[in-house]
Every structure is written in C-alpha cells, then in structure tokens.
Write an enzyme that holds these catalytic residues in place. Structure first.
Site, short mmCIF file in Angstrom:
data_model
loop_
_atom_site.label_atom_id
_atom_site.label_comp_id
_atom_site.label_asym_id
_atom_site.label_seq_id
_atom_site.Cartn_x
_atom_site.Cartn_y
_atom_site.Cartn_z
N SER A 139 -39.94 17.41 -63.38
CA SER A 139 -40.57 17.58 -62.07
C SER A 139 -41.52 18.76 -62.19
O SER A 139 -41.33 19.61 -63.08
CB SER A 139 -39.48 17.88 -61.03
OG SER A 139 -40.04 18.42 -59.86
N TYR A 152 -32.19 22.83 -58.12
CA TYR A 152 -32.95 21.70 -58.66
C TYR A 152 -33.97 22.20 -59.68
O TYR A 152 -34.07 21.67 -60.79
CB TYR A 152 -33.64 20.96 -57.52
CG TYR A 152 -34.48 19.77 -57.94
CD1 TYR A 152 -33.88 18.57 -58.33
CD2 TYR A 152 -35.88 19.83 -57.94
CE1 TYR A 152 -34.64 17.48 -58.70
CE2 TYR A 152 -36.65 18.75 -58.32
CZ TYR A 152 -36.03 17.57 -58.69
OH TYR A 152 -36.79 16.48 -59.05
N1 LIG Z 1 -39.35 11.37 -56.00
C1 LIG Z 1 -39.89 12.53 -56.31
O1 LIG Z 1 -40.64 13.12 -55.50
C2 LIG Z 1 -39.64 13.15 -57.66
C3 LIG Z 1 -40.48 14.18 -58.06
C4 LIG Z 1 -40.26 14.78 -59.30
C5 LIG Z 1 -39.24 14.34 -60.12
N2 LIG Z 1 -38.43 13.33 -59.70
C6 LIG Z 1 -37.34 12.93 -60.59
O2 LIG Z 1 -37.40 11.55 -60.83
C7 LIG Z 1 -36.10 11.06 -61.12
C8 LIG Z 1 -35.83 9.83 -60.25
O3 LIG Z 1 -35.89 10.22 -58.91
P1 LIG Z 1 -36.26 9.22 -57.72
O4 LIG Z 1 -37.31 9.87 -56.94
O5 LIG Z 1 -36.44 7.86 -58.23
O6 LIG Z 1 -34.90 9.34 -56.87
P2 LIG Z 1 -33.95 8.22 -56.21
O7 LIG Z 1 -34.76 7.15 -55.61
O8 LIG Z 1 -32.99 8.97 -55.39
O9 LIG Z 1 -33.22 7.63 -57.49
C9 LIG Z 1 -32.34 8.43 -58.24
C10 LIG Z 1 -31.65 7.56 -59.27
O10 LIG Z 1 -30.75 8.38 -60.01
C11 LIG Z 1 -29.47 7.78 -59.98
N3 LIG Z 1 -28.43 8.78 -60.03
C12 LIG Z 1 -28.24 9.86 -59.23
N4 LIG Z 1 -27.15 10.52 -59.60
C13 LIG Z 1 -26.63 9.85 -60.66
C14 LIG Z 1 -25.49 10.05 -61.49
N5 LIG Z 1 -24.64 11.06 -61.32
N6 LIG Z 1 -25.27 9.16 -62.50
C15 LIG Z 1 -26.11 8.12 -62.69
N7 LIG Z 1 -27.19 7.90 -61.95
C16 LIG Z 1 -27.44 8.75 -60.95
C17 LIG Z 1 -29.44 6.99 -58.66
O11 LIG Z 1 -28.55 5.89 -58.78
P3 LIG Z 1 -27.07 5.82 -58.16
O12 LIG Z 1 -27.07 6.56 -56.87
O13 LIG Z 1 -26.86 4.34 -58.03
O14 LIG Z 1 -26.21 6.42 -59.21
C18 LIG Z 1 -30.87 6.44 -58.65
O15 LIG Z 1 -30.97 5.29 -59.41
C19 LIG Z 1 -35.14 12.21 -60.82
O16 LIG Z 1 -34.75 12.83 -62.03
C20 LIG Z 1 -35.96 13.16 -59.99
O17 LIG Z 1 -35.55 14.48 -60.11
C21 LIG Z 1 -38.62 12.72 -58.50
#
Ligand SMILES: NC(=O)c1ccc[n+]([C@@H]2O[C@H](COP(=O)([O-])OP(=O)(O)OC[C@H]3O[C@@H](n4cnc5c(N)ncnc54)[C@H](OP(=O)(O)O)[C@@H]3O)[C@@H](O)[C@H]2O)c1
Length: 264
Positions: A139, A152
């Site tokens: 991120s 985070y």
């Molecule tokens: N969206 C943003 O603005 C943003 C920005 C920068 C970086 N990111 C990074 O991108 C990645 C994906 O985020 P996203 O935005 O797609 O979020 P999201 O829609 O909340 O998806 C998060 C994913 O991680 C899984 N997850 C969470 N905790 C877990 C655990 N303990 N074990 C296995 N799986 C787990 C969730 O699945 P389950 O709940 O089914 O386990 C889900 O599939 C993350 O690392 C996040 O930090 C996101």
C-alpha cells in the site's frame, strides 16, 4: 500468464477476486484462498465461466499451517507453483490514542505481514523450481505514514522491508519479487476496517466513487506481473509523494493528513 499456476491469497473479494478474474481470462490456472467459503466459491465460478481451471482453499493466513495447506493444495492440484500473490489483508481506521485494545495491532501484523511471510516460506522451494514470481500487495501506507493507520502502515512497511530484503537474497535464483503500492482502491476494505472499539467501522469514510477502480488497479498489477517489475507505485500522488518524502518530508505528512480528512 497462460497455463501459469497462480496462488492468490485473499481471493474471495476485492483486488484478489478481480485479479483472479483477469488472470482467468489470460488462461492462468488458479489457486484461490481466503476464509469466506461462499464468497470464494462465487469468485471461483466467475473464473471458471472465463475458461479457467480453479481450486479454492479455505485458509486463514494468520495461521502458518493454513498457509502450508494452501501450498500443498496447489501442488496436489497442479504439481507446481509459478506465482504467489500475497494479497490477503485487513485494515484499520482509528487514531492510535483512541484504540481500546492494542491487540488489534498484533492481529493486523499477523495477517498482513506474517501471513505473507508464512505463504512465501512454504511456496519458496517450489517457486525456485519454476523460476517463479512472488507478488506482495502492499500500500502507499507501506511507503509513508498515514494517520488513523498506525498498525496498518507498520504492517505494510514490514512487508516492504521483508520483500525488499528477500529480493536481494534471491538474486540469481530465477525467482523475482514484485511489490505493489496502491493508493485508495474502490473495494470493501474500509467497511471492514477495524475501528477504535475493535469492530468493523461498517461505513467507508472514503469517497469510494472518486478513487481508483479495482479493475484499473488489477490491470496495473497484471502488467507488473507480466513484466516482472520490481515495484509499482500507483497514482500520480503516490509517485510525487515518494519524491517529496526525500526532499520535503513534512509536506508529504500534510498530504497524507489531508487525504484522510477529505476521504480521497
Ligand atoms: N482497497 C484499497 O484501497 C487498498 C489500498 C492499498 C492496498 N490494499 C491492499 O490490497 C489487499 C486486498 O485488499 P482489498 O482492498 O481487496 O480488500 P477486501 O476487499 O477487504 O479483500 C480482502 C481479502 O483478504 C482476505 N482476508 C482478510 N483477512 C484474511 C485472513 N486472515 N486470511 C485469509 N484471507 C484474509 C479477505 O477474505 P476473507 O474475509 O474471505 O478471508 C478478502 O478476500 C490488502 O492487502 C490491502 O491491504 C488495498
């Protein structure tokens, strides 16, 4: 990515599920892992409808044995691993002095950082055999500090330090490391972000309609994977911010503060 065996953690929704869909259209063989079986199954069905071969594995990446099982499941189904995408992650939205139980920080570190370290540990021998690729979804908060994100940001900085170090260790091995630094992306991560009381905040404080779409974010990730790029820093603000951090660090602090205050 055609016929490459790609393991994606956190593939049940958001960036992970969209990455699975875009790689399915490119002919990858997919191993999708997350905790929510119903969402994982739905994501896998969408990939199959695009012609991909897919397996799903219920796993909590905070548990090392589950990460070992992801790797074992991939080998059982496909006999090899070409790409590991460490995407599973959770977020927070609370000032440090408002957090009721500091254990929240440990949980975020365990999922975001140790989850990636565990999966990489078990996949690495197989990635060496395939001269494969490790992807870390970090991120912009893994490059700069962000208010309301102490834990985070720390976990994403930990990922950066871990994978930048591992990249050097893997020099000459044939295994590449690609780090991804997205800004705000329109997914459900903020509704699920942990608030001061340790519970999901439920309503995103970000103007979700004005931030990067998940499709665009994943297009950039796929291009980075195909080019085996060292890292991708997303958004003009992110790129300028890294430059400013070197020459005028207090200015990037103000930009980060404003981003959180305005939600964009
Ligand atoms: N969206 C943003 O603005 C943003 C920005 C920068 C970086 N990111 C990074 O991108 C990645 C994906 O985020 P996203 O935005 O797609 O979020 P999201 O829609 O909340 O998806 C998060 C994913 O991680 C899984 N997850 C969470 N905790 C877990 C655990 N303990 N074990 C296995 N799986 C787990 C969730 O699945 P389950 O709940 O089914 O386990 C889900 O599939 C993350 O690392 C996040 O930090 C996101």
């Amino acid at each position: 990515m055609k016929d490459r065996v790609v393991v994606i953690t956190g593939a049940s929704k958001g960036i992970g599920a969209e990455l699975a869909r875009q790689l399915a259209s490119r002919g990858a063989k997919l191993v999708l892992a997350a905790r929510n079986v119903a969402e994982l199954t739905a994501a896998a069905e969408e990939c199959r409808s695009r012609g991909a071969t897919v397996i799903t594995l219920k796993a909590d990446v905070a548990v090392e044995h589950d990460c070992q099982t992801i790797v074992a499941g991939a080998l059982l189904a496909f006999g090899r691993i070409d790409v590991l995408v460490n995407n599973a992650g959770m977020s927070m939205w609370a000032r440090f002095d408002e957090i009721e139980d500091v254990e929240v920080l440990a949980r975020i570190m365990q999922v975001n950082y140790m989850g990636a370290a565990y999966c990489t540990r078990h996949a690495l021998p197989h990635l060496r055999q395939s001269s494969g690729l490790i992807v870390g979804i970090s991120s912009l908060a893994g490059k700069v500090g962000v208010p309301t994100r102490t834990g985070y940001s720390a976990s994403k900085h930990a990922m950066t330090g871990f994978f930048d170090s591992l990249r050097i260790e893997l020099d000459g091995s044939g295994v590449s490391v690609t780090m991804i630094y997205p800004g705000f992306v329109a997914t459900g991560i903020r509704e699920n972000a942990t608030g001061p009381d340790g519970k999901p905040i439920m309503v995103s404080p970000v103007k979700e309609g004005e931030v990067m779409s998940v499709e665009e974010c994943v297009r950039q990730i796929v291009a980075a994977m195909e080019g085996r790029k060292r890292e991708v820093v997303m958004t003009a603000r992110g790129k300028i911010g890294l430059f400013l951090k070197l020459v005028a660090p207090s200015l990037i602090d103000r930009i980060a503060k404003r981003a959180i205050e305005t939600g964009r």
